[in-house]
Design a protein around this motif. Sequence first.
Motif, PDB file in Angstrom:
ATOM      1  N   LYS A  96       0.826  -1.093  -0.396  1.00 16.55           N
ATOM      2  CA  LYS A  96       0.269  -0.022  -0.628  1.00 16.55           C
ATOM      3  C   LYS A  96       0.827   1.007   0.176  1.00 16.55           C
ATOM      4  O   LYS A  96       0.785   2.030  -1.124  1.00 16.55           O
ATOM      5  N   ALA A  98       3.948   1.455  -0.715  1.00 18.02           N
ATOM      6  CA  ALA A  98       4.929   1.357  -2.504  1.00 18.02           C
ATOM      7  C   ALA A  98       3.622   2.232  -2.895  1.00 18.02           C
ATOM      8  O   ALA A  98       4.126   3.222  -4.378  1.00 18.02           O
ATOM      9  N   ASN A  99       2.632   1.936  -3.715  1.00 20.67           N
ATOM     10  CA  ASN A  99       1.294   2.349  -4.469  1.00 20.67           C
ATOM     11  C   ASN A  99       0.841   3.515  -4.183  1.00 20.67           C
ATOM     12  O   ASN A  99       0.708   4.875  -4.900  1.00 20.67           O
ATOM     13  N   GLU A 100       0.948   4.033  -3.051  1.00 20.75           N
ATOM     14  CA  GLU A 100       0.768   5.848  -2.996  1.00 20.75           C
ATOM     15  C   GLU A 100       2.175   6.635  -3.263  1.00 20.75           C
ATOM     16  O   GLU A 100       2.046   7.796  -3.521  1.00 20.75           O
ATOM     17  N   GLU A 101       3.631   6.127  -2.685  1.00 23.53           N
ATOM     18  CA  GLU A 101       4.112   6.466  -3.402  1.00 23.53           C
ATOM     19  C   GLU A 101       4.505   6.072  -5.177  1.00 23.53           C
ATOM     20  O   GLU A 101       4.704   8.178  -5.403  1.00 23.53           O
ATOM     21  N   TYR A 102       4.090   5.752  -5.265  1.00 26.87           N
ATOM     22  CA  TYR A 102       4.107   5.144  -7.303  1.00 26.87           C
ATOM     23  C   TYR A 102       2.747   6.361  -7.611  1.00 26.87           C
ATOM     24  O   TYR A 102       3.112   7.516  -8.470  1.00 26.87           O
ATOM     25  N   ARG A 103       1.697   7.050  -7.045  1.00 26.03           N
ATOM     26  CA  ARG A 103       1.221   7.817  -7.252  1.00 26.03           C
ATOM     27  C   ARG A 103       1.244   9.116  -6.828  1.00 26.03           C
ATOM     28  O   ARG A 103       0.980   9.815  -7.637  1.00 26.03           O
ATOM     29  N   ARG A 104       1.862   9.057  -6.105  1.00 28.80           N
ATOM     30  CA  ARG A 104       2.363  10.511  -5.536  1.00 28.80           C
ATOM     31  C   ARG A 104       3.316  11.058  -6.291  1.00 28.80           C
ATOM     32  O   ARG A 104       3.591  12.410  -7.042  1.00 28.80           O
ATOM     33  N   MET A 105       4.220  10.424  -6.854  1.00 31.42           N
ATOM     34  CA  MET A 105       5.918  10.596  -8.213  1.00 31.42           C
ATOM     35  C   MET A 105       4.740  10.646  -9.396  1.00 31.42           C
ATOM     36  O   MET A 105       5.563  11.485 -10.474  1.00 31.42           O
ATOM     37  N   THR A 106       3.725   9.878 -10.027  1.00 32.82           N
ATOM     38  CA  THR A 106       3.026  10.004 -11.440  1.00 32.82           C
ATOM     39  C   THR A 106       1.668  11.290 -11.437  1.00 32.82           C
ATOM     40  O   THR A 106       1.271  10.746 -12.431  1.00 32.82           O
ATOM     41  N   ARG A 107       1.276  11.379 -10.337  1.00 30.11           N
ATOM     42  CA  ARG A 107      -0.085  12.517 -10.160  1.00 30.11           C
ATOM     43  C   ARG A 107      -0.220  13.382 -11.035  1.00 30.11           C
ATOM     44  O   ARG A 107      -0.936  13.782 -11.937  1.00 30.11           O
TER      45      ARG A 107
END
Length: 236
Positions: A96, A98-107
Motif C-alpha cells: 500500500k 509503495a502504491n501511494e508513493e508511485y501515485r504521488r510521483m506520477t500524479r
Amino acid sequence: MAAAVRAGPRLREAVEGGELAGLPAELREELRDAVGSEGGLVPFSLLRRLHSGLREAGSPLFLYQLLEGSEIAVPEVPVQPRNPELVARLERIKAKLANEEYRRMTRNVTGQDMNRGGTLADFGRQVRSVKAVVITVFNFIVTVVAAFACTYLGSQYVFAETAAVSEPARGALCTPQAGAAGAPQHPAAASPLTRGHRALVLCPQRVLSAVIVASVVGLAELYVMVRTLEGDLGKL
C-alpha cells in the motif's frame, strides 16, 4: 543470560589430575561430572563452591588460574517463528505504501501526454499563452491611448485656453496674436493666407496633463499585467 563456563584445558587437567586432592570428595566428583559432560559446562554455582573449597583447604591454586583458557557459555536465544498473519499484514502495508508513493510521483503524468508525447497539448498551451499576451498588450495600448485622449479633451473645461486657434504669430500658442496696440485686428486686415488656412495649435498645459494621466494609467496597467503573468507562470 550466561550461567556456566565451558571448561578449558587447564581446568580439565586439574580435575582429572591430583591437584584438587585437598577438596572434599563430593565436590571433586561434581567437578568431574561437569567437565566430562557434553560441552564441558561448569555452572557458576559450582565454581563458587570450588573457590570456597580452595580457600578453606589452603591450596596454592587460585580460581582464575584454573579458568585460564575457559570460555563463558552464552546460551543461544531461541528464535520464535513469525506469525503468518502478521507477515501477510506487513506485506499488505508495504504494498500500500509503495502504491501511494508511485501515485504521488506520477500524479502529474496523464495518459494523453504519454500517448501523444505531449506535442499537441504543448502546442495548444503555447498558442493560448501567445494569444493571452497579445490581448494583454493590446488592452494596455488601448487603455493608455484612451486615457490620453480623454484627459486632453476633458481638460478644455479646466484650462481657459482653447484647443484650436489660428496660426500663432510671434510665438503665441494657445491664444491668437493681438495687434501692436493691444486691440484685436479687424478681420478685413488679415491676409488672405491667414483667412484661408487655420492652423491647429495644441495647448502645452493640456498636453502635459494628458501625458501625466496616461503615464499613471500605463504604470497601473503594467503592474496588473506583470502580476497576471506571474500568476500564469506559477500555475505552469
